[in-house]
Scaffold this motif. Structure first.
Motif, mmCIF file in Angstrom:
data_model
loop_
_atom_site.group_PDB
_atom_site.id
_atom_site.type_symbol
_atom_site.label_atom_id
_atom_site.label_comp_id
_atom_site.label_asym_id
_atom_site.label_seq_id
_atom_site.Cartn_x
_atom_site.Cartn_y
_atom_site.Cartn_z
ATOM 1 N N ALA A 159 0.343 -1.133 0.201
ATOM 2 C CA ALA A 159 -0.545 0.082 0.070
ATOM 3 C C ALA A 159 0.720 1.258 -0.401
ATOM 4 N N GLU A 174 -2.630 6.361 2.169
ATOM 5 C CA GLU A 174 -2.369 5.954 1.680
ATOM 6 C C GLU A 174 -1.012 6.441 3.532
ATOM 7 N N ASN A 177 -2.522 4.058 5.919
ATOM 8 C CA ASN A 177 -2.386 2.968 5.847
ATOM 9 C C ASN A 177 -0.373 2.351 6.296
#
Length: 582
Positions: A159, A174, A177
């Protein structure tokens, strides 16, 4: 080791084991570090250093890597093509020899029970093939463990779309993540991996104060204050030095660790250079001075900020400075008359607004003196009734909310005549366009809903659960523009003399509860005994004031990690504070 020149991909470069080791100290365990390992392998292969080459493969197999399968297959090819004696390092060869001597040296010893051992020697060692099989098996076990760990992190790694620094903002998925990946690593009880991942994260996320704040808190919670201070210095002096959030955090962090001059300097930097007139900085600084017993200094901070904002042609901050100064004077100083005077003075310098009227009505509510109903009514009339003389009229929602708050006030303290006047005005302005279904009678249960239910509104967009040592971190890119104290928190309200609950009437927009949460997480703040008990209800400010942010376009070079504290403890997470990073 002497430097040896070797060509790599058409370029003539000087590499040595020492230079490679320096690079590997920074990124050797990164998931995408295969490019550097490949160069190291190529270099050692060119030197025909088979034992060093075998050791490099062994080190690679200890950690997850995007090319782990390829490295394991390459290692098996190497082990099958060279004698085992060439693959073992000097230390490994010495250890095997010592084991063989120990295995064969006790053949003629007498057992403790007096029975003589067999004169046949114990095996002096395994055969070459068996030893090679054992040599490979040990590394295969390392490979399997690394693959097992790889299966846990592969989702996080795939990711990560931009592992490098760029001035363009990262997408929300992001950023999330990275937080989730950090949460996972922090639970693994391997502090070296925690630090390495933070350093990786802060390459891509160098412009986001929330990750620097999280890093500092993680290091602090693990007892690694040197690393915490180092991260804070890098954030405040290089990477996010133009963002006020990091300096407000630094001020609080320094205060908590006894560095009062450092805390004052951080606040002063915001006042004078980073974001002059920032409301949050004034409030936090004043509250710190109050905690330190410097009441006069706290009051001076408000007065200086108000004087500065008065000199501006248009100041969005000035109304809220008056409101907060009034609130501070009442809650902390216990001076109701001064608090009222500050709000009246505000009306002489700023346009009549929803925050000012809310503060005036609420302050009047909690006073024991006779209520100035006629005075408040004239102000409410001016605010809610459209007029050609008032071209900058507030929005319909704000006007309706003030009218609703005033009606609740009158329901408690007004007479029939004043209530009828306000009721008629409210109906004329706001109720005629409502659907019949919206005007249905509220149930007794709704009518008797407690203040607590109204005050305990959750912060929009901020997670209340602690996911890890640091918990949730709202996006630093959005939280400043989203507003300072935009959503109210619970402010414990002392029982009032009237013994009544606030009527939740006129819809959820009745915003008395907005005076609820500013001091909720000030653990050291105390209300003087001279302040009325009902003052606890006099709380926050409802508006938001966006702050322009700039992001330094700087590249990031990670520092070498020192020794780390092995134990990492879960720390309790404070409730969301101001809708920012606490």
């Amino acid at each position: 080791m002497a430097c040896i020149s070797a060509p790599f991909h058409g370029h003539s470069m000087i590499f040595s084991g020492r230079l490679f080791e320096r690079g590997l100290a920074y990124v050797g365990t990164d998931y995408l570090s295969h490019s550097l390992w490949d160069k190291y392998i190529e270099y050692e292969y060119s030197q025909q250093e088979w034992s060093r080459l075998a050791m490099i493969y062994t080190r690679i197999l200890e950690n997850p890597n995007q090319q782990l399968d390829r490295y394991f297959n390459s290692f098996k090819e190497l082990a099958g093509s060279r004698p085992l004696s060439e693959l073992r390092t000097a230390e490994e060869a010495a250890a095997v020899a010592a084991a063989n001597v120990e295995a064969s040296g006790g053949a003629d010893e007498v057992r403790p029970d007096g029975v003589e051992q067999s004169t046949k020697p114990v095996s002096a060692g395994l055969s070459e093939a068996e030893e090679l099989e054992k040599y490979i098996a040990i590394r295969e076990e390392m490979y399997k463990k690394a693959k097992e760990y790889d299966s846990k992190i592969i989702g996080f790694e795939t990711a990560i779309r931009r592992p490098y620094f760029h001035v363009r903002p990262l997408i929300g998925a992001e950023l999330e993540n990275w937080h989730n990946y950090l949460d996972f690593i922090e639970q693994q009880e391997d502090f070296n991996k925690v630090v390495k991942l933070y350093e990786r994260c802060l390459i891509a996320c160098a412009n986001y104060p929330e990750y620097w704040i999280r890093y500092v808190l993680c290091m602090e919670g693990s007892g690694s204050m040197d690393l915490a201070n180092n991260a804070l210095a890098r954030a405040t002096q290089v990477f996010v030095k133009r963002q006020p959030e990091i300096h407000l955090f630094a001020a609080r962090f320094k205060e908590q660790h006894g560095d009062i001059p450092g805390a004052r300097a951080a606040y002063q930097l915001v006042h004078s250079g980073i974001s002059p007139g920032l409301l949050e900085a004034v409030i936090k600084h004043a509250n710190m001075e109050h905690r330190l017993g410097n009441m006069e200094d706290a009051l001076t901070l408000y007065e200086q900020a108000i004087a500065t904002e008065k000199g501006k042609e248009q100041s969005q901050t000035l109304p809220m400075l008056f409101v907060q100064y009034s609130r501070f004077s009442f809650l902390v100083g216990g001076d109701a008359e001064k608090a009222r005077g500050i709000l009246i003075e505000a009306l002489e310098h700023v346009q009549l607004s929803k925050p000012l009227l809310e503060a005036l009505i609420h302050l009047e509510t909690i006073q024991s003196a006779p209520k100035r109903i006629d005075y408040l009514d004239s102000l409410v009339e001016k605010f809610v009734v459209p007029s050609p003389d008032n071209p900058n009229a507030a929005s319909t929602a704000d006007r309706e909310e003030i009218s609703s708050i005033y009606l609740e006030f009158l329901d408690l303290f007004g007479d029939a005549t004043s209530i009828k006047k306000a009721d008629d005005r409210h109906a004329k302005l706001f109720l005629r366009h409502r659907n019949t279904s919206e005007l249905k009678k509220r149930s007794a249960e709704d009518f008797l809903a407690s203040d607590k239910a109204k005050l305990n509104k959750s912060y929009a967009g901020v997670s209340s659960s602690a996911q890890s040592l640091m918990g949730s971190y709202p996006s630093a890119q959005n939280q400043w523009a989203a507003g300072y104290g935009l959503q109210p928190q619970a402010w414990q309200q002392a029982p009032q003399a009237q013994g009544q609950q606030w009527n939740p009437g006129y819809g959820q927009q009745a915003g008395y509860a907005a005076y609820g949460g500013y001091v909720n997480s000030y653990t050291h703040q105390q209300t003087p005994t001279s302040a009325p008990q009902s003052a606890a209800a006099y709380g926050t400010y409802p508006s938001s004031y966006p702050v322009q942010q700039t992001f330094p376009q700087q590249s990031y070079q990670p520092g070498t990690a020192a020794s780390f504290a092995p134990a990492q403890q879960q720390a309790p997470v404070q409730q969301a504070y101001y809708g920012t990073y606490y």
